[in-house]
Every structure is written in C-alpha cells, then in structure tokens.
Design a protein around this motif. Structure first.
Motif, short mmCIF file in Angstrom:
data_model
loop_
_atom_site.label_atom_id
_atom_site.label_comp_id
_atom_site.label_asym_id
_atom_site.label_seq_id
_atom_site.Cartn_x
_atom_site.Cartn_y
_atom_site.Cartn_z
N UNK A 58 0.78 -1.22 -0.18
CA UNK A 58 -0.03 -0.04 0.10
C UNK A 58 0.74 1.25 -0.04
N UNK A 59 1.86 1.26 0.98
CA UNK A 59 2.81 2.48 0.85
C UNK A 59 3.44 2.66 -0.46
N UNK A 60 4.14 1.61 -0.96
CA UNK A 60 4.90 1.71 -2.28
C UNK A 60 4.06 2.19 -3.43
N UNK A 61 2.72 1.60 -3.41
CA UNK A 61 1.95 1.91 -4.56
C UNK A 61 1.37 3.51 -4.38
N UNK A 62 1.23 3.94 -3.27
CA UNK A 62 0.65 5.13 -2.63
C UNK A 62 1.74 6.27 -3.02
N UNK A 63 3.10 5.77 -2.73
CA UNK A 63 4.27 6.72 -2.92
C UNK A 63 4.58 6.93 -4.50
N UNK A 64 4.48 5.83 -5.37
CA UNK A 64 4.37 5.99 -6.54
C UNK A 64 3.47 6.68 -7.30
N UNK A 65 2.45 6.32 -6.98
CA UNK A 65 1.23 7.09 -7.64
C UNK A 65 1.15 8.21 -7.20
N UNK A 66 1.37 8.98 -6.10
CA UNK A 66 1.33 10.15 -5.27
C UNK A 66 2.40 11.21 -6.00
N UNK A 67 3.81 10.43 -6.15
CA UNK A 67 4.80 11.23 -6.82
C UNK A 67 4.54 11.43 -8.37
N UNK A 68 3.74 10.52 -8.99
CA UNK A 68 3.64 10.71 -10.30
C UNK A 68 2.36 11.71 -10.72
N UNK A 69 1.76 11.74 -9.74
CA UNK A 69 0.61 12.86 -9.80
C UNK A 69 0.87 13.96 -9.39
N UNK A 70 1.87 14.13 -8.34
CA UNK A 70 2.33 15.44 -7.94
C UNK A 70 3.20 16.05 -8.82
N UNK A 71 3.90 15.27 -9.69
CA UNK A 71 4.88 15.89 -10.85
C UNK A 71 4.40 16.27 -11.90
N UNK A 72 3.19 15.67 -12.23
CA UNK A 72 2.39 16.01 -13.67
C UNK A 72 1.62 17.26 -13.27
N UNK A 73 0.97 17.53 -11.97
CA UNK A 73 0.27 18.52 -11.45
C UNK A 73 1.39 19.81 -11.46
N UNK A 74 2.40 19.59 -11.04
CA UNK A 74 3.21 20.73 -10.85
C UNK A 74 3.81 21.09 -12.27
N UNK A 75 3.93 20.15 -13.13
CA UNK A 75 4.39 20.71 -14.66
C UNK A 75 3.14 21.47 -15.24
#
Length: 250
Positions: A58-75
């Motif tokens: 759960x933690x790893x999937x959340x970390x990967x998905x949250x990071x990808x979503x955060x990067x896309x939103x920041x761009x």
C-alpha cells in the motif's frame, strides 16, 4: 554509518524502555517489556509478516502514484497560469482538512480493500511533492529560459533540459517528506476500515488486550518506515548530485 547510528539509538531506546518497566512495575497489558514484545514478534512472525507485506505494498503504490501525480500537476501548474489559479486552492484544501476526516470518505468510495489505503497515502503525500516540485520548476534561471526561447526551443525540450534538472533538488526534498508521510496515510486508512495490514493488526491486538503483539506490529511498522526513508534518501541524494553535475557542465 547510518546503520551504526540507528543501532545505537535502538539500543538506548530499548534500555530506557526496559529500565522504565523495571522501576515502575507497570502491568504488561499497559506497557510490556522489550523481551515480552520480542517473544510476541517471534511467536507471531508469520502473521506479522503477512500483514506487513500488505502495508508495504500500500505504501509503495501510494508513494509511486502520489509522486507521479504530483509531478504531473506541478508541470501543469508551471505551464498554465489558469490551471494554477483554478487548481491551487483545491491543492491547499487537501491539507486544510484533517486526514482522519477524509479517511471514511475514501473508504466509502474505494471500499475496504487496498484501494482506499493507497488513495489515502496518495492524498497525504500529494501536496509536499507537488508544492516542492512546482517551486523548483518556477525557480529555473530566467536568463537560461530567455536564451532557450530566443533559440526557438520548444516547451518539452526546455522542460527536460533546463527546468527539470534545476528542480531536481526541490523534488528530492518533496520525496523525503513523502517517504515519511506515506506510511502514515496507509495506516490511517487501515485504522478506519480494513481487514488486512499492520494498522488493522494493531487494532485487533489492542481489542484483545494483546499489547505485546500491538507493540511488535508498531515496531515493525516503524522499522519499515525507516528503511523506506533511507531508500528514498539514497535516491534523492543521487538526484541532487545529478543536478549539480548538470549545473557544473552547463
């Protein structure tokens, strides 16, 4: 060196814990001794390992998905002023509302399975990753951006060759925070509603007055969080070194 410091800290903590139990004579159902907790961990090793595997996933999937979503939103926020104006209040809202208040809603939407716990981890790390990376992208040297525009560089090459390397240290800081917050989000989700995971096991042990098992689960969770933080920090250090190398060569 880091492992040695952690070992020393662990030994000091266990010593203080054991001495406190000896001096106070506190009942085991309130504060079990380290030896009693170690025994519970050994006797229930397979049970703890199975639940720890669920929480780790759960933690790893959340970390990967949250990071990808955060990067896309920041761009998107960097390249679209309108998107930034419309979306930033929503981003702040995710942090203004207490996490426990959103956990039941996520459980209702995504169910009692892994989806709600991953969503909880994503939600709790989304803001630090997005905010840090957005600040890094915005702080790219304006002179370099003007030069790239003068040379006719398109947005994608400018992002990959100028903005992204300059923003890597900021992203690294966001990832360090995310590594700390992701386990919190997953466990809170398990506390609200779950049938698997270390958070669920802790509640189950507490309800059955098995305090030693609850402490064993808590310690496993803490050790897992520390290992995740060390792993992410190693990646972050390499990102920062890469950014410095790009800056030096440019």
């Amino acid at each position: 060196m880091i492992a040695l410091r952690l070992l020393i800290t662990l030994c000091i903590g266990l010593t203080i814990w054991q001495v406190t139990v000896w001096l106070t004579g506190v009942p085991p159902f309130i504060l079990p001794s380290p030896l009693r907790v170690a025994t519970a961990a050994f006797d229930n090793a397979s049970l703890i390992a199975s639940h720890a595997g669920i929480t780790a996933l759960e933690v790893l999937l959340g970390l990967l998905a949250g990071t990808a979503l955060g990067i896309a939103t920041a761009v998107a926020m960097t390249y679209s002023k309108r998107f930034h104006e419309l979306f930033f209040p929503l981003l702040v809202f995710t942090q203004a509302v207490p996490v426990f208040a959103l956990a039941p809603i996520l459980t209702l939407w995504f169910g009692y399975g892994m989806g709600s716990k991953v969503a909880m981890a994503v939600l709790i790390i989304y803001f630090p990753v997005t905010s840090a990376f957005r600040d890094g992208l915005a702080e790219t040297d304006p002179a370099l951006l003007d030069l790239a525009q003068t040379l006719g560089a398109k947005p994608l090459p400018t992002l990959l060759r100028l903005r992204l390397p300059a923003a890597l240290p900021s992203l690294a800081s966001g990832l360090r925070l995310a590594a700390v917050y992701a386990p919190i989000g997953a466990v809170i989700g398990e506390w609200v509603g779950a049938s698997r995971g270390l958070g669920y096991l802790m509640l189950l042990a507490n309800g059955r007055a098995k305090t030693d098992l609850m402490f064993a689960s808590l310690i496993v969770l803490a050790l897992g969080a520390i290992l995740l933080r060390i792993a992410v920090n190693s990646i972050a250090v390499r990102m920062e070194a890469y950014a410095r190398g790009i800056a030096a060569s440019g």
